[in-house]
Design a protein around this motif. Structure first.
Motif, PDB file in Angstrom:
ATOM      1  N   MET A 143       7.515  -6.529  -9.151  1.00  0.00           N
ATOM      2  CA  MET A 143       8.683  -7.414  -9.340  1.00  0.00           C
ATOM      3  C   MET A 143       9.252  -7.763  -7.979  1.00  0.00           C
ATOM      4  N   THR A 144       9.114  -9.025  -7.573  1.00  0.00           N
ATOM      5  CA  THR A 144       9.550  -9.369  -6.216  1.00  0.00           C
ATOM      6  C   THR A 144      10.778 -10.285  -6.204  1.00  0.00           C
ATOM      7  N   VAL A 145      11.040 -10.974  -7.331  1.00  0.00           N
ATOM      8  CA  VAL A 145      12.142 -11.943  -7.333  1.00  0.00           C
ATOM      9  C   VAL A 145      13.456 -11.214  -7.553  1.00  0.00           C
ATOM     10  N   LEU A 146      14.114 -10.824  -6.476  1.00  0.00           N
ATOM     11  CA  LEU A 146      15.342 -10.051  -6.628  1.00  0.00           C
ATOM     12  C   LEU A 146      16.543 -10.757  -6.015  1.00  0.00           C
ATOM     13  N   HIS A 147      16.393 -12.046  -5.726  1.00  0.00           N
ATOM     14  CA  HIS A 147      17.520 -12.720  -5.097  1.00  0.00           C
ATOM     15  C   HIS A 147      18.523 -13.278  -6.095  1.00  0.00           C
ATOM     16  N   TYR A 148      18.250 -13.151  -7.389  1.00  0.00           N
ATOM     17  CA  TYR A 148      19.273 -13.456  -8.386  1.00  0.00           C
ATOM     18  C   TYR A 148      19.871 -12.144  -8.861  1.00  0.00           C
ATOM     19  N   THR A 149      21.108 -12.205  -9.393  1.00  0.00           N
ATOM     20  CA  THR A 149      21.699 -10.993  -9.940  1.00  0.00           C
ATOM     21  C   THR A 149      20.954 -10.619 -11.227  1.00  0.00           C
ATOM     22  N   ARG A 150      21.155  -9.377 -11.654  1.00  0.00           N
ATOM     23  CA  ARG A 150      20.391  -8.893 -12.808  1.00  0.00           C
ATOM     24  C   ARG A 150      20.702  -9.692 -14.073  1.00  0.00           C
ATOM     25  N   SER A 151      21.972 -10.063 -14.256  1.00  0.00           N
ATOM     26  CA  SER A 151      22.320 -10.785 -15.487  1.00  0.00           C
ATOM     27  C   SER A 151      21.659 -12.164 -15.510  1.00  0.00           C
ATOM     28  N   THR A 152      21.496 -12.775 -14.357  1.00  0.00           N
ATOM     29  CA  THR A 152      20.809 -14.070 -14.283  1.00  0.00           C
ATOM     30  C   THR A 152      19.311 -13.894 -14.524  1.00  0.00           C
ATOM     31  N   MET A 153      18.755 -12.858 -13.897  1.00  0.00           N
ATOM     32  CA  MET A 153      17.315 -12.609 -14.057  1.00  0.00           C
ATOM     33  C   MET A 153      16.938 -12.335 -15.514  1.00  0.00           C
ATOM     34  N   LEU A 154      17.853 -11.667 -16.252  1.00  0.00           N
ATOM     35  CA  LEU A 154      17.581 -11.390 -17.658  1.00  0.00           C
ATOM     36  C   LEU A 154      17.333 -12.676 -18.431  1.00  0.00           C
ATOM     37  N   LEU A 155      18.042 -13.717 -18.055  1.00  0.00           N
ATOM     38  CA  LEU A 155      17.922 -14.998 -18.761  1.00  0.00           C
ATOM     39  C   LEU A 155      16.692 -15.785 -18.333  1.00  0.00           C
ATOM     40  N   HIS A 156      16.271 -15.591 -17.093  1.00  0.00           N
ATOM     41  CA  HIS A 156      15.229 -16.465 -16.551  1.00  0.00           C
ATOM     42  C   HIS A 156      13.907 -15.764 -16.239  1.00  0.00           C
ATOM     43  N   ALA A 157      13.852 -14.436 -16.472  1.00  0.00           N
ATOM     44  CA  ALA A 157      12.688 -13.669 -16.019  1.00  0.00           C
ATOM     45  C   ALA A 157      11.375 -14.184 -16.599  1.00  0.00           C
ATOM     46  N   ASP A 158      11.345 -14.496 -17.890  1.00  0.00           N
ATOM     47  CA  ASP A 158      10.073 -14.913 -18.508  1.00  0.00           C
ATOM     48  C   ASP A 158       9.530 -16.165 -17.824  1.00  0.00           C
ATOM     49  N   ARG A 159      10.449 -17.069 -17.493  1.00  0.00           N
ATOM     50  CA  ARG A 159      10.072 -18.335 -16.876  1.00  0.00           C
ATOM     51  C   ARG A 159       9.604 -18.095 -15.434  1.00  0.00           C
TER      52      ARG A 159
END
Ligand SMILES: *Cc1c(COP(=O)(O)O)cnc(C)c1O
Length: 416
Positions: free
Chosen positions: A1-17
């Motif tokens: 998992m390398t994409v860590l520049h968004y906050t966790r709550s944002t990543m939860l929404l966009h991770a699949d994409r």
């Protein structure tokens, strides 16, 4: 998992994409295939041997659960995750794949009832277990033996809301080179990331707050990356391949998931992932509601005591402030004054559902001693500090005024 520049709550929404969309779908699709084809026989061999990623047989994972595992690892800031069909399956898999006869485990004596029951079964199979008051690390320390392999604690205990001395237990485990397993179900990754306390593995029941909607069951184990698996004697030779960082989860996936077979279904992985999208919003609201209700219940004449870490009267109030960044969870318990009709009170509730289960979006109440802690008997209940009149309230996200009105009228009814 390398994409860590968004906050966790944002990543939860966009991770699949972000992590690899299929057909442009913004949700990971629900994959119902049992078998998986690979581009060539050599690729299939590579997938079996672990040198190439990809599913081989659905018992060991499918792309839908893999997408959920990536999200959960991201939420905990860990480096890998394995999902199971229930939280209990996840805990059982840790125990059976990482312990053997003669090993000793130290755990909290306020453990979730079914986990405590599981450990009693392990005792019959030759694992030694010490149950200690984990609200102080010193009690854990004095229970350690040369054969101690694992320390198991929960962030917040159910139903009495004791808080384990998580950070000091973590330092102790680090000092002693012990595997430190933290069940974070009651806090969810919103209130804390157990890696901060030195946890080696974090386990969650996905049936609870992470999914929130009470329409799917699941469990997960995240490896935080804190533990040095090259020091763990129970890793089999065949799993000591590649970087030691991956050894623990590899053995867990093979021995705990593949061989025991409690696999998370793809439909449930999907429901859990969709539920988790709103984790941060839901937890914020439910924690606020729980804090309000705990303070309000404490002032009601019909209520004898309230157990909630947010109350100044709670023995680990200060500790929970330090550990959970000013939030105190969604679970509380309370006792009615002696002589009041407990069952009458529960039957007088109309909005609050009288049911087991917890961390649902809906508020749930249950008489603890008569139900979930009935089987263990009066003596064990006393040692876990569970009074006969204890009511557990799992607070949901309803409007606080509606909850207060419902509880208030039920209290008034049981006085009359
Ligand atoms: C519910 C729960 C579990 C077990 O999870 P299931 O998904 O019901 O099997 C484990 N630990 C804690 C703290 C829980 O609340």
């Amino acid at each position: 998992m390398t994409v860590l520049h968004y906050t966790r709550s944002t990543m939860l929404l966009h991770a699949d994409r972000i992590l690899g969309s299929e057909h442009g779908a913004v949700h990971a699709p629900v994959h119902l295939s049992t078998a998986y084809q690979h581009p060539s026989a050599r690729d299939l061999v590579a997938a079996f041997q672990g040198t190439r990623s990809g599913s081989v047989y659905a018992r060991q994972g499918n792309p839908t659960t893999t997408a959920l595992e990536a999200k959960l690892a991201m939420l905990e800031g860990g480096h890998g995750c394995v999902c199971f069909s229930t939280g209990m399956a996840a805990i059982a898999a840790i125990c059976v794949s990482l312990l053997k006869a003669g090993d000793h485990i130290v755990c909290s004596r306020f453990l979730f009832g079914n986990t405590a029951s599981l450990l009693k079964t392990l005792e019959l199979m030759g694992v030694e277990v010490s149950f200690v008051d984990a609200t102080q690390a010193a009690h854990v320390q004095s229970a350690l033996r040369p054969c101690t392999r694992m320390v198991l604690a929960e962030t917040i205990a159910n139903p009495r809301t004791q808080i384990a001395d998580l950070r000091r237990i973590g330092s102790l485990c680090a000092q002693q080179g012990l595997l430190y397993v933290v069940d974070g179900t009651l806090t969810t990754p919103m209130l804390c990331q157990a890696a901060d306390f030195g946890a080696s593995l974090v386990v969650h029941s996905l049936s609870k707050g992470i999914s929130g909607h009470g329409n799917a069951m699941g469990g997960a184990v995240v490896d935080t990356g804190v533990f040095d698996w090259s020091r763990y004697p129970n890793i089999l030779e065949r799993y000591r391949k590649g970087s030691p960082a991956g050894w623990g989860l590899l053995q867990l996936r093979k021995k705990g998931l593949r061989d025991f077979g409690a696999s998370l279904r793809a439909e449930d992985a999907h429901r859990i992932a969709v539920g988790a999208e709103t984790l941060f919003l839901r937890m914020e609201r439910a924690c606020e509601n729980a804090m309000e209700l705990a303070s309000w219940l404490q002032q009601q004449a019909e209520v004898k005591t309230v157990h909630y870490p947010g109350l100044a009267s709670h023995p680990q109030h200060q500790l929970s402030r330090e550990l959970f960044a000013g939030r105190f969870g969604t679970l509380l318990s309370f006792e009615l004054q002696d002589g009041l009709d407990l069952m009458g009170f529960l039957d007088a509730l109309s909005l609050v559902i009288v049911s087991t289960h917890l961390a649902d979006n809906r508020t749930l109440a249950i008489p603890v001693a008569h139900t979930i802690f009935h089987e263990i008997g009066a003596q064990a209940r006393a040692s876990m500090e569970i009074a006969d009149g204890l009511v557990r309230l799992s607070v949901g996200i309803e409007d606080i005024n509606d909850l207060q009105r419902d509880l208030g009228s039920a209290l008034a009814r049981c006085r009359a």
